[in-house]
Design an enzyme around this catalytic site. Structure first.
Site, PDB file in Angstrom:
ATOM      1  CB  SER A  51      -0.902  -0.003   1.222  1.00 53.49           C
ATOM      2  OG  SER A  51      -0.107   0.077   2.384  1.00 53.49           O
ATOM      3  CE  LYS A  73      -4.345   0.997  -4.535  1.00 52.70           C
ATOM      4  NZ  LYS A  73      -5.496   0.781  -3.681  1.00 52.70           N
ATOM      5  CG  ASP A  91      -6.883   8.278  -2.573  1.00 51.10           C
ATOM      6  OD1 ASP A  91      -5.877   8.988  -2.768  1.00 51.10           O
ATOM      7  OD2 ASP A  91      -6.814   7.080  -2.254  1.00 51.10           O
ATOM      8  CE  LYS A 131      10.156 -14.814  -9.166  1.00 53.95           C
ATOM      9  NZ  LYS A 131      10.824 -15.225 -10.215  1.00 53.95           N
ATOM     10  N   PRO A 132       7.878  -9.370  -7.293  1.00 53.23           N
ATOM     11  CG  PRO A 132       8.568  -7.962  -5.558  1.00 53.23           C
ATOM     12  CD  PRO A 132       9.046  -8.587  -6.837  1.00 53.23           C
ATOM     13  CB  CYS A 162     -12.298  24.357  11.191  1.00 50.91           C
ATOM     14  SG  CYS A 162     -13.847  23.634  11.742  1.00 50.91           S
ATOM     15  N   GLY A 189      -8.959  26.555  14.153  1.00 54.47           N
ATOM     16  CA  GLY A 189      -8.079  27.722  14.141  1.00 54.47           C
ATOM     17  C   GLY A 189      -8.850  29.023  14.255  1.00 54.47           C
ATOM     18  CG  HIS A 228     -12.414  22.610   6.966  1.00 47.59           C
ATOM     19  ND1 HIS A 228     -11.252  22.398   7.675  1.00 47.59           N
ATOM     20  CD2 HIS A 228     -13.418  22.231   7.776  1.00 47.59           C
ATOM     21  CE1 HIS A 228     -11.554  21.896   8.876  1.00 47.59           C
ATOM     22  NE2 HIS A 228     -12.865  21.790   8.961  1.00 47.59           N
ATOM     23  CD  GLU A 270      -8.889  23.118   5.091  1.00 45.39           C
ATOM     24  OE1 GLU A 270      -9.182  24.327   5.081  1.00 45.39           O
ATOM     25  OE2 GLU A 270      -9.031  22.390   6.093  1.00 45.39           O
TER      26      GLU A 270
HETATM   27  N1  GLN Z   1     -13.554  20.600  17.107  1.00 45.84           N
HETATM   28  C1  GLN Z   1     -14.181  21.727  16.499  1.00 45.84           C
HETATM   29  C2  GLN Z   1     -15.654  21.500  16.226  1.00 45.84           C
HETATM   30  O1  GLN Z   1     -16.095  20.364  16.171  1.00 45.84           O
HETATM   31  C3  GLN Z   1     -13.467  22.110  15.215  1.00 45.84           C
HETATM   32  C4  GLN Z   1     -13.618  21.106  14.125  1.00 45.84           C
HETATM   33  C5  GLN Z   1     -12.615  21.264  13.012  1.00 45.84           C
HETATM   34  O2  GLN Z   1     -11.608  21.940  13.165  1.00 45.84           O
HETATM   35  N2  GLN Z   1     -12.850  20.627  11.894  1.00 45.84           N
HETATM   36  O3  GLN Z   1     -16.397  22.414  16.055  1.00 45.84           O
END
Ligand code: GLN
Length: 552
Positions: free
Chosen positions: A13, A17, A71, A189-190, A386, A388, A525, A527
């Site tokens: 693994s 992939k 993924d 071989k693998p 979040c 943060g 989020h 990101e």
């Molecule tokens: N623990 C926090 C909440 O549940 C923040 C969650 C997170 O950072 N994704 O609200």
């Protein structure tokens, strides 16, 4: 008509992939086809939401609120398309559906059996994903490695589908070729063994992707061809590279896209990997660094540093840095070290910008709060994601508003000033121990306040609508706790700016601290929506501030 490409893994693994699937998807898209990708995970968990990120890596979230494998994030980043619940299958999900159907008497009184009912459910899910996305190609990544028990029923599904639609199915095996130091030669071989194991499941690979430290040479390709029953041209070399974004370009050097199309009797409608090639060039030539510190906790496992837990954050930093032709330099800063030794906070000055990403539970929280306070006071660009954001609110409440005992009820259930609290509907779920899939998940709207750093960041991109001079964007969530509206006034009086609000429920989505080079933190989020060719606006603004000379 959809064609299905099953991708399985051999030998071991962790050989990429998912990225291989994402790269093939990108190549086919660049040739003018509509493509989607499905991940099948062999575990019993219904989704990835209940798993510890140290063990499983990041939990990625789709617009429709599925908590899935990282993924899926790779698929989105490479394909530049949104995935959904239909793109993610787990053993848990498959069995749950079959059992529910049995309980509803939908099998007409017959005996429900592992084979063929489980593979049939898998097939029907894959076909649903094809239909939903109207895709010409569906890539299906079978989690795990061939030869193990766990994914046998998924291979069985693939075999059965091939029997039904022989011309519409292709099998790809991603395998690993070791170069043992004491031998000094690449060993096949693998890979041969992996192909045998796949054959045992009734499947013959059409294409073999040979992952290795170095490129596969002709003798190795010939050997694999002879022993594994594939043409030498279908043995594709996939050596280690510096950046995963280089993989589609490398695969194309081996003519992988056209080999696949030829097997289906198709021709490329167009050829357009130019923008991607340009990105790879930037990645390879960007020299001037931008140093970003990430204060977190999900990366220390024994003697190893694991970055998988924050993969979307890492990728988002990279995308935005490359946009400015900078070389991203990401440093892992353990939150707890600031609790043990506050003197260490000074090291934050070494970085161009600091991020506190998402997280759960008490550990490291006080260290993160200290780091955030240090960034606020020392005017170091800060981006909170979040957790943060929640911790930035706690820090501000304690040290600017004078609410010394401010906290989140997640960490101190009966604290004096619960500036981060839980919504009543969430309280009920927690009481009933209904944890799985019940957080505030997926896309929600956020109205951005004019004249804020966030407004400047988003405009003109990502605006879904412009209403009365304000901006509405859609971002993805995964959290249970919220900024407590009872404290909004005191926070605002002391200068915190509520820059983004969810209009539907009046929840604070973005906070900012003004008169600071960049201090922006979001409950969502960002990101998850950053793409290599379309960096996220907030990450872009954060990196722009981080490389700016103005605040130094
Ligand atoms: N623990 C926090 C909440 O549940 C923040 C969650 C997170 O950072 N994704 O609200």
């Amino acid at each position: 008509m959809a064609r299905f490409i099953f991708v399985a893994g051999g030998v071991m693994s962790g050989i990429g992939k998912g990225v291989a699937v994402a790269s093939i998807s990108r190549i086919l898209k660049s040739k003018g086809f509509k493509v989607t990708a499905v991940k099948i995970d062999p575990y019993i968990n219904v989704d990835a939401g209940t798993m510890n990120p140290i063990e499983h890596g990041e939990i990625f979230v789709t617009d429709d609120g599925d908590e899935c494998d990282q993924d899926i994030g790779n698929y989105e980043r490479f394909l530049d398309e949104n995935m959904s619940r239909a793109n993610y299958i787990t053993t848990g999900r498959v069995y749950q559906a079959v059992i529910n159907r049995e309980r509803n008497l939908e099998y007409g009184g017959r005996c429900v059996e592992v084979v063929p009912d489980i593979p049939n459910e898998v097939i029907s899910r894959i076909q649903k994903a094809a239909k939903k996305t109207q895709a010409d190609f569906v890539l299906i990544e079978i989690g795990g490695t061939v030869g193990e028990y766990q994914n046998l029923l998924f291979l069985e599904a693939a075999r059965m589908l091939k029997l039904q639609k022989p011309k519409e199915i292709l099998f790809v095996l991603v395998t690993y070729l070791p170069v043992p130091e004491m031998i000094g030669e690449m060993k096949t071989k693998p890979t041969q063994t992996a192909v045998r194991l796949l054959n045992e499941a009734g499947i013959q690979p059409d294409i073999i992707l040979g992952r290795a430290r170095v490129p596969l040479d002709e003798p190795r390709k010939r050997k694999i061809s002879t022993f594994c029953n594939v043409l030498p041209a279908d043995v594709i070399s996939a050596p280690d590279i510096e950046s995963i974004y280089e993989i589609p370009v490398n695969f194309e050097k081996e003519n992988l896209g056209n080999r696949i199309l030829k097997k289906f009797g198709l021709k490329a409608k167009k050829q357009n990997l130019k923008d991607w090639e340009k990105l790879v060039k930037t990645i390879k030539t960007a020299k001037k660094p931008v140093k970003i510190g990430v204060v977190g906790k999900y990366f220390e496992t024994g003697r190893f540093t694991l970055m998988d837990s924050y993969i979307s954050v890492i990728e988002a930093i990279k995308h935005a840095s490359w946009f400015f032709k900078r070389k991203p330099e990401i440093h892992w800063l353990a939150a707890e070290s600031y609790e043990r030794n506050p003197q260490k906070l000074k090291e934050l000055k070494k970085y161009d910008g600091i991020i506190v990403p998402g997280g759960f539970g008490n550990r490291g929280v006080e260290g993160k709060i200290k780091a955030i306070g240090f960034c606020r006071k020392n005017k170091i660009p800060y981006l909170g994601l979040c957790l943060g954001m929640q911790l930035a609110v706690i820090e501000f409440a304690r040290n600017v508003c004078g609410l010394k005992k401010a906290n989140s009820v997640e960490f101190a259930s009966s604290c004096q000033y619960p500036v981060i609290d839980v919504l009543p509907e969430q309280k009920a779920l927690l009481r009933e121990k209904q944890y799985g899939g019940t957080m505030r998940l997926g896309a929600y709207q956020c109205q951005i306040k004019p004249k804020t750093a966030s407004f400047r960041a988003y405009l003109p991109s990502e605006a879904l609508a412009k209403e009365g001079g304000s901006l509405i964007v859609s971002e993805r969530h995964r959290h249970r706790y919220e900024l407590n509206n009872e404290f909004r006034e005191v926070l605002e009086t002391e200068g915190m700016v509520m820059a983004g609000i969810n209009p539907e429920k009046d929840l604070v989505e973005i906070i900012e601290v003004p008169r600071h080079p960049f201090f922006v933190a979001s409950q969502f989020h960002p990101e998850f929506k950053s793409r290599p060719l379309r960096p996220h606006p907030l990450f872009k603004a954060f990196i722009r501030a981080s490389i700016s000379e103005a605040w130094r």
